[in-house]
Scaffold this active site. Structure first.
Site, PDB file in Angstrom:
ATOM      1  N   SER A 322      65.804  42.782 -49.271  1.00 12.39           N
ATOM      2  CA  SER A 322      66.004  43.127 -50.674  1.00 12.39           C
ATOM      3  C   SER A 322      64.833  42.608 -51.523  1.00 12.39           C
ATOM      4  O   SER A 322      64.321  43.322 -52.391  1.00 12.39           O
ATOM      5  CB  SER A 322      67.323  42.533 -51.158  1.00 12.39           C
ATOM      6  OG  SER A 322      67.468  42.752 -52.520  1.00 12.39           O
ATOM      7  N   TRP A 325      61.803  44.686 -50.762  1.00 15.18           N
ATOM      8  CA  TRP A 325      61.935  46.032 -51.346  1.00 15.18           C
ATOM      9  C   TRP A 325      61.369  46.032 -52.770  1.00 15.18           C
ATOM     10  O   TRP A 325      60.765  47.009 -53.217  1.00 15.18           O
ATOM     11  CB  TRP A 325      63.407  46.443 -51.359  1.00 15.18           C
ATOM     12  CG  TRP A 325      63.655  47.795 -51.985  1.00 15.18           C
ATOM     13  CD1 TRP A 325      63.662  48.999 -51.364  1.00 15.18           C
ATOM     14  CD2 TRP A 325      63.922  48.062 -53.379  1.00 15.18           C
ATOM     15  NE1 TRP A 325      63.921  50.008 -52.266  1.00 15.18           N
ATOM     16  CE2 TRP A 325      64.078  49.452 -53.508  1.00 15.18           C
ATOM     17  CE3 TRP A 325      64.049  47.274 -54.518  1.00 15.18           C
ATOM     18  CZ2 TRP A 325      64.373  50.067 -54.715  1.00 15.18           C
ATOM     19  CZ3 TRP A 325      64.321  47.885 -55.729  1.00 15.18           C
ATOM     20  CH2 TRP A 325      64.475  49.265 -55.818  1.00 15.18           C
ATOM     21  N   HIS A 326      61.573  44.915 -53.484  1.00 17.70           N
ATOM     22  CA  HIS A 326      61.137  44.873 -54.878  1.00 17.70           C
ATOM     23  C   HIS A 326      59.622  44.857 -55.027  1.00 17.70           C
ATOM     24  O   HIS A 326      59.107  45.282 -56.056  1.00 17.70           O
ATOM     25  CB  HIS A 326      61.740  43.656 -55.589  1.00 17.70           C
ATOM     26  CG  HIS A 326      63.170  43.868 -55.947  1.00 17.70           C
ATOM     27  ND1 HIS A 326      64.192  43.604 -55.078  1.00 17.70           N
ATOM     28  CD2 HIS A 326      63.753  44.361 -57.064  1.00 17.70           C
ATOM     29  CE1 HIS A 326      65.337  43.905 -55.655  1.00 17.70           C
ATOM     30  NE2 HIS A 326      65.107  44.374 -56.857  1.00 17.70           N
ATOM     31  N   GLY A 327      58.924  44.355 -54.049  1.00 16.68           N
ATOM     32  CA  GLY A 327      57.480  44.386 -54.207  1.00 16.68           C
ATOM     33  C   GLY A 327      56.772  43.575 -53.154  1.00 16.68           C
ATOM     34  O   GLY A 327      57.379  42.733 -52.481  1.00 16.68           O
ATOM     35  N   PHE A 478      58.825  49.390 -58.881  1.00 18.43           N
ATOM     36  CA  PHE A 478      59.337  49.226 -57.521  1.00 18.43           C
ATOM     37  C   PHE A 478      59.514  50.579 -56.850  1.00 18.43           C
ATOM     38  O   PHE A 478      60.010  50.694 -55.780  1.00 18.43           O
ATOM     39  CB  PHE A 478      60.657  48.453 -57.518  1.00 18.43           C
ATOM     40  CG  PHE A 478      60.547  47.133 -58.242  1.00 18.43           C
ATOM     41  CD1 PHE A 478      59.451  46.316 -58.034  1.00 18.43           C
ATOM     42  CD2 PHE A 478      61.500  46.726 -59.144  1.00 18.43           C
ATOM     43  CE1 PHE A 478      59.319  45.113 -58.703  1.00 18.43           C
ATOM     44  CE2 PHE A 478      61.388  45.518 -59.814  1.00 18.43           C
ATOM     45  CZ  PHE A 478      60.301  44.715 -59.594  1.00 18.43           C
TER      46      PHE A 478
END
Lengths: 478, 308
Positions: A322, A325-327, A478
């Site tokens: 997670s 996934w954001h960066g 994102f």
């Protein structure tokens, strides 16, 4: 084209009128029109992004059909792996290539080898993480025979590119959205009014609260070295409010716009800052992403079944993913790890399924215990957001270092009272509406029209008053 | 659905009326763009010297000190593409024009207003000058291109305190950068140098080509071109990227080679300009503007004598 721009304010009524008048009661026309509108919406950022989006659509569309068509399990698997591999490959190139390249070069440097990282000079296509996850869930669901492959390319393309959710979610599931796209949508007065109200509340949260908080949070985070611990705390608080109002505001607008078009999208936020522990927080924050990871990663890994080690491992995997996934930054990974640590006690002691209902349901005020739990959860969230907001881990630790010092008890150098009052009003309205889908769903609904409209005018005029330079939504990156 | 539309329209009507009223009221407030456009419409055929460019010229050249009939048509953040549009919009009126003065500054070849944070200023070229068009609807209205707080302030200033938005004198010189309100030359120098650093070279070719077009336009009409690099204080000049500065200077010299009546003058690090001449590190105050204008006047007179 941002939802809070004049461009969109002109675009939406035109689409709405065409949709309900020119395409009235005609399924194909409705879907084609929405697809065209979605492609135009996406191209307004950069028409070149359309090429990648189209490729992703065609890839998953063809893979879905092939997975369903071939008989042998091994052939189905090949198609699935191919689709997932290419999707993640594109995501990797555009989003993570430079990160891995730089990390590899740094690692070589530490070992005494001198290398120059190979860096790609590419722009991250808006919404790539979101539409890639749409496509992934679709092919995985077909592989596990949860849904049938979509044969109509227009309908499938619309499922992936539907403009309210294209650039920042919610991350939809084919099982939820595709069936709606297979039926003619009919106009519903109450649903449309509800949609408008939700858009208004989303705009208010974004334009009035999030954008103002952003100014203060940016100032404090960008120059934190010169600020006291108390001011840094104010900065962290404002960023906590900013990210919530920015992203949940966007989601409210997306859901409201879809409602105007007779389509129901997945709920993305359910008042997360009223959570009593971190497990509840993660059931209420970015719900569509959390549930995506739950269904496609956590449960296949065994979920919370099995021994304690397996549970801990699964929690860490899910939160690492997670975060990533954001960066492509260690700050996001650390933020994910921190959240895994926060949630771990409730997983180990099996209290993660407590608090399934909203706090103080059927009551006006929480008990002292509930309030204390909410306050602690909120403080943990603030602590984690510092890592999310900082440009690198070093800055995040330095920022925290200043907070945990005697200057925490000094008078903050920045303390915008009017904004705090506005934040307070927003939180109060959300508290009153916490049993609904969004803050003002029922708020003022029983007031005489003149007062109700007066309330809406106040919201609109406040939005207009604070409208300045259009600020991107945080989650667009994102 | 009819009921929905009816209620929507009824709800929006008061907002629309207020917005239209406010937009009209804002447009009626006199401003530099409106003033300069009106001036050029009325007097462009009489002008002998035209000054174009950004704030460096707007605040730096006062046509009162130029002996020929001249006008300062520069605006804050005005880039070469807009200079060219101003020139073209009065194409047939430059009957007496002998000189066009255009700045070639550190950032001139690397920026266009539409790509900067000051892009909201484009509304002025659309609403008051009618020389620009864009797909961005924000630029077509005062209300949508400015922050509401600023709009209310402008409204109050004009309608309640009778103060207009005009910040230039009758010949277009920006006169509100006064020596008694000067800024810190150290901090402004570093800040301006940082913000003027080119992010990329994407606009370089296009801007060079636009300046080439301006020179070609002048050549066709036998108008002389004077390219100038405006004076700046050392806290600005010493913090610049040398290669960007060199490339700008060399390009200006090269462009002048295409036309015998195009000349480049570099005042960038001119020692005659002292700290008392600057409002901030890259803008002159009224004292510096007088000095700079007089020097340009001498250049123009010298050229006049040469050509005659």
């Amino acid at each position: 084209m941002l939802f809070n721009s004049i461009h969109f304010a002109l675009f939406l009524p035109v689409v709405w009128l065409l949709y309900w008048f020119a395409a009235k009661n005609k399924l194909q026309r409705q879907n084609r029109l929405l697809l065209l509108a979605s492609l135009y919406f996406y191209a307004s950022w950069d028409w070149r992004f359309l090429l990648l989006l189209s490729f992703s659509i065609l890839l998953d569309y063809a893979s879905g059909i092939q997975i369903e068509r071939v008989q042998k399990k091994s052939s189905k698997k090949i198609w699935l792996i191919l689709s997932i591999g290419i999707n993640l490959g594109f995501l990797g190139i555009f989003k993570y290539f430079n990160f891995f390249s730089e990390t590899f070069a740094d690692a070589c440097h530490l070992m005494g080898f001198k290398t120059h990282p190979l860096l790609l000079n590419v722009v991250l296509p808006v919404g790539i993480s979101f539409y890639t996850f749409h496509g992934l869930s679709y092919v995985i669901d077909i592989y596990y025979q949860r849904i049938k492959a979509e044969k109509n390319l227009v309908d499938y393309a619309l499922f992936v590119s539907f403009f309210p959710l294209l650039v920042a979610g919610p991350i939809e599931r084919a099982t939820h959205l595709l069936p709606q796209l297979k039926k003619v949508r009919t106009f519903d007065y109450k649903n449309s009014v509800n949609g408008l109200r939700q858009i208004l509340w989303g705009l208010f949260k974004k334009m009035v609260i999030a954008d103002q908080c952003a100014d203060f949070a940016d100032t404090i985070f960008n120059h934190y070295a010169g600020f006291s611990g108390s001011t840094r705390m104010v900065g962290a608080f404002f960023f906590t409010i900013q990210i919530y109002c920015d992203f949940s505001g966007y989601s409210d607008m997306a859901l409201g716009i879809a409602r105007l078009l007779g389509i129901d999208l997945l709920r993305n936020f359910a008042f997360p800052y009223f959570s009593r522990n971190m497990a509840e927080f993660w059931r209420r924050w970015h719900i569509s992403l959390s549930s995506w990871f739950r269904d496609y990663v956590y449960i296949p890994l065994g979920g919370s079944k099995g021994n304690t080690f397996t549970k801990i491992r699964n929690v860490f995997i899910i939160f690492l993913l997670s975060g990533f996934w954001h960066g492509a930054n260690f700050t996001f990974i650390f933020w994910g790890l921190l959240n895994a640590l926060f949630i771990l006690p409730s997983v180990i002691f099996k209290s993660n399924r407590n608090y399934m209902e909203i706090v103080a349901k059927g009551r006006t005020w929480p008990t002292l215990g509930e309030f204390t739990s909410m306050f602690i959860t909120f403080c943990l969230a603030i602590f984690a957001w510092i890592f999310f907001r900082s440009p690198n881990l070093n800055s995040a630790f330095n920022y925290l270092n200043g907070i945990f010092s005697s200057s925490l008890f000094s008078k903050p150098e920045i303390f915008p009272k009017l904004l705090l009052l506005q934040v307070g009003i927003m939180i109060f309205i959300e508290w009153l509406g916490r049993e609904q889908q969004y803050g003002i769903e029922r708020f003022a609904s029983k007031w005489p029209r003149i007062l109700r409209w007066g309330f809406y005018y106040v919201l609109i005029l406040t939005c207009i008053y604070y409208a300045g330079v259009e600020k991107q939504f945080i989650y667009f990156q994102f | 659905m009819k009921q929905f539309i009816k209620y929507c329209l009824r709800f929006l009507l008061p907002l629309t009326i207020v917005a239209v009223f406010f937009e009209i009221a804002l447009r009626k407030i006199p401003n530099d763009y409106q003033y300069k456009n009106t001036y050029l419409n009325q007097h462009s055929n009489e002008l002998e010297v035209l000054f174009l460019g950004s704030s460096h010229i707007f605040y730096g050249i006062n046509p009162d000190y130029i002996r020929c009939r001249s006008f300062n048509a520069a605006h804050v953040s005005q880039t070469l593409d807009l200079d060219y549009k101003i020139l073209i919009s009065h194409e047939n009126n430059w009957k007496s024009l002998k000189y066009i003065v255009i700045p070639v500054d550190y950032f001139s070849f690397y920026s266009q207003l539409a790509q900067t944070a000051e892009d909201w200023r484009l509304k002025n070229y659309i609403i008051y000058d009618g020389i620009y068009s864009s797909f961005n609807p924000n630029y077509y209205s005062e209300l949508s291109s400015n922050n509401m707080h600023d709009n209310i302030e402008r409204y109050k200033k004009y309608y309640f305190h009778s103060t207009s938005d005009i910040t230039c004198n009758s010949l277009g010189w920006g006169n509100n950068y006064q020596s008694n309100h000067g800024k810190n030359l150290d901090t402004t120098g570093k800040f301006a140098a940082r913000s003027h650093l080119a992010k990329n070279n994407e606009l370089f070719e296009e801007n060079v080509s636009i300046l080439g077009n301006i020179i070609a336009f002048a050549k066709a009409k036998n108008i002389a071109i004077i390219l100038i690099s405006c004076p700046a204080y050392y806290t600005y000049t010493q913090n610049l990227n040398t290669s960007q500065y060199q490339k700008t200077k060399e390009t200006a010299i090269q462009l002048c080679n295409a036309y015998s009546r195009c000349h480049y003058y570099n005042f960038f690090e001119d020692a005659r300009f002292l700290n008392t001449d600057f409002y901030d590190a890259n803008h002159l105050n009224e004292i510096g503007a007088r000095k700079f204008s007089l020097q340009l006047d001498s250049i123009i007179k010298l050229k006049e004598n040469q050509f005659n």
